[in-house]
Design a protein around this motif. Sequence first.
Motif, mmCIF file in Angstrom:
data_model
loop_
_atom_site.group_PDB
_atom_site.id
_atom_site.type_symbol
_atom_site.label_atom_id
_atom_site.label_comp_id
_atom_site.label_asym_id
_atom_site.label_seq_id
_atom_site.Cartn_x
_atom_site.Cartn_y
_atom_site.Cartn_z
ATOM 1 N N ALA A 47 50.473 -1.580 4.800
ATOM 2 C CA ALA A 47 50.273 -3.109 5.266
ATOM 3 C C ALA A 47 49.490 -3.884 4.107
ATOM 4 O O ALA A 47 50.185 -4.744 3.558
ATOM 5 C CB ALA A 47 49.675 -3.456 6.366
ATOM 6 N N ASP A 48 48.419 -3.463 3.517
ATOM 7 C CA ASP A 48 47.899 -3.916 2.485
ATOM 8 C C ASP A 48 48.894 -3.901 1.295
ATOM 9 O O ASP A 48 48.775 -5.066 0.387
ATOM 10 C CB ASP A 48 46.464 -3.401 2.164
ATOM 11 N N THR A 92 45.823 -7.496 -6.322
ATOM 12 C CA THR A 92 46.600 -6.418 -6.309
ATOM 13 C C THR A 92 45.906 -4.965 -6.661
ATOM 14 O O THR A 92 46.246 -4.148 -5.869
ATOM 15 C CB THR A 92 47.732 -6.665 -7.018
ATOM 16 N N ALA A 93 44.919 -5.120 -7.666
ATOM 17 C CA ALA A 93 44.388 -3.636 -8.017
ATOM 18 C C ALA A 93 43.646 -3.262 -7.040
ATOM 19 O O ALA A 93 43.388 -2.061 -6.794
ATOM 20 C CB ALA A 93 43.521 -3.964 -9.078
ATOM 21 N N GLY A 94 43.032 -3.936 -6.261
ATOM 22 C CA GLY A 94 42.290 -3.739 -4.946
ATOM 23 C C GLY A 94 43.079 -2.799 -3.871
ATOM 24 O O GLY A 94 42.602 -1.811 -3.438
ATOM 25 N N SER A 95 44.374 -3.111 -3.839
ATOM 26 C CA SER A 95 45.248 -2.167 -2.884
ATOM 27 C C SER A 95 45.369 -0.893 -3.549
ATOM 28 O O SER A 95 45.242 0.139 -2.710
ATOM 29 C CB SER A 95 46.484 -2.965 -2.657
ATOM 30 N N VAL A 96 45.676 -0.755 -4.703
ATOM 31 C CA VAL A 96 45.920 0.306 -5.538
ATOM 32 C C VAL A 96 44.665 1.268 -5.701
ATOM 33 O O VAL A 96 44.640 2.470 -5.240
ATOM 34 C CB VAL A 96 46.231 0.055 -7.126
ATOM 35 N N LEU A 97 43.529 0.628 -5.811
ATOM 36 C CA LEU A 97 42.275 1.349 -5.616
ATOM 37 C C LEU A 97 42.018 1.967 -4.579
ATOM 38 O O LEU A 97 41.346 3.061 -4.138
ATOM 39 C CB LEU A 97 41.259 0.409 -6.032
ATOM 40 N N ALA A 98 42.287 1.225 -3.267
ATOM 41 C CA ALA A 98 42.143 1.831 -2.033
ATOM 42 C C ALA A 98 43.029 3.082 -1.757
ATOM 43 O O ALA A 98 42.302 4.059 -1.067
ATOM 44 C CB ALA A 98 42.455 0.726 -0.858
#
Length: 431
Positions: free
Chosen positions: A79-80, A111-117
Motif C-alpha cells: 500500500a505504501d 518516495t525513497a522512504g517506501s523503497v527503504l522500508a
Amino acid sequence: MARRERVVRMSVELPLWRALAAYRVLTAGYAILLLAFAGDRYERPWVAVGFLAVMAVWTLATLPRVANAAACTRRFLGADLTVALTGILLTPLADAHAQQIDGPTLPSIWTAGSVLAFAIKGGWRWAGFASSLVAVANIVERGEPSRDTIHNVLLVWVASIAIGYVVEVARASERTLARALEIEAATRERERLARDIHDGVLQVLAMVQRRGTAIGGEAAELGRMAGEQEVALRTLVAGGLVPASRVSEDAARGAVVRLVDEPDGPDLWDGSDLRDGRDLRNGPDGSDGGSAGARPPVDLRPLLAPRAGSRVTLSEPGAPVLLPARTASELAAAVGAALDNVRRHAGEGARAWILVEDGPDEVVVTVRDDGPGIPEGRLAQAEGEGRLGVALSIRGRLRDIGGTAELLSVPGQGTEVELTVPRGTRGRPER
C-alpha cells in the motif's frame, strides 16, 4: 540470593526503523513546502493539494507501521509503495509541463522512504523489486527521460540495494554475536558448576576411593565404585554441553540471549560461608548489609583466618582488607583450593604460608608450600584427564572476578600461587 535468568534482546534494525520513521515525516513536510513555494507552476493545483493531503495523513497514520519489522507487513509495504507510485504518475496531471521540464514529482524524495522500508524489511532483493517499480514509474512520468532522470533512478536503485545488503549482513552478524554470547554464558555457568563440584563432590569421591583402598575388604569395592564415579563426573565436567541457540519467535525483533546473573552475594553455593559460623550474605560482622545492590565491602582477613593452622601460617596486614563481597569470597575460595592441592599432592605433613598484600590498586594473596613441586607439563596432563582443580577452582574463580592467578613451581622447591585482584572489581561486565 537466588540466581535469575536475564533476557537480553539484540537488534541492529530498530535504529534503522526509527530513522526511517523520521525520514518519512521530514520528507513529507519537504514535499508540502515545495508545493507552498512553487504552487503557481501547477496548472491543476487541486490535484497536488489533494495528493499531498492524502500523503501527509497516510504518513502520520502509519508511523506505528514503521516502528519495527513485525509491524511493517507486506500488505502495508504494498500500500505504501502504491501511494508513492500514484504520486509520481499524478505529477503530469497536476503539472502539464512536467514531461518537458525537469522537476520534482509530487511526492519528491518521500518516495525513497517506501523503497527503504522494503530494503530494511526484506533485504536487497526486496529493495531491488521496489526500486525497479519506482524507476519504471519515473520513466513513464517523464515520457522522454532526461539524463538527470536516469541518474536519479539509478541512484535510488543502487542505494536501496546496497542498504538492503547491509541490513542482511548486519542480521547475520547479530545472530553470530548472539550465539557467541550465549556460548560464553553457558561456558561460564558450566565452569561455575565445575568449581562447585570440584570443591565438594569430586574431593569426597577421591577421599572415599583412597580410604576404601587403604581399608580393603568391602570398603575397597566401595572405593572402586567411587573412583569410577569420579572419573565419569570429571569427564562430564570437562566436556559439558552448550545448549542450542535460542532465537526470538520474531527474528525481526532481534536475537535473544538468555544470561544467568551471578548472585551478588559472597558465595556461589547459597550466598553463605559457614566455615567460621557466620552468614556472609550479610555484613562482615553478621549484621544486615543492606539491599542486594548496595552491600558493604567485606574484610578478607576473617575469610582467610580459618585456613590458618599448625602447618599453615597466615601473614596479613593489621588494617582491614576490604573487597566487594563476591570478590572476597571467591578469592578466599581460591586460597582454599590452593591449600587443598597442597594437602593432596604434598602430603598432610607439608607446610604452607599465606601472605596477604593490600596495595592501593590491587590485593595480592600468595600461597606457598614446601612440597616437592609440580613437574613440568603435569598441569596440562591433569587438565586433559579432567582434573580441573587449578584451571577452574583457582584460575577460573580469579578470571570471573577480573583477577589473575600465576603459578610458579620448581621440582624439589615447592609451589607458589599468586592471586591478584584489582580493587573494586565485581566480575565481568554484564551485557
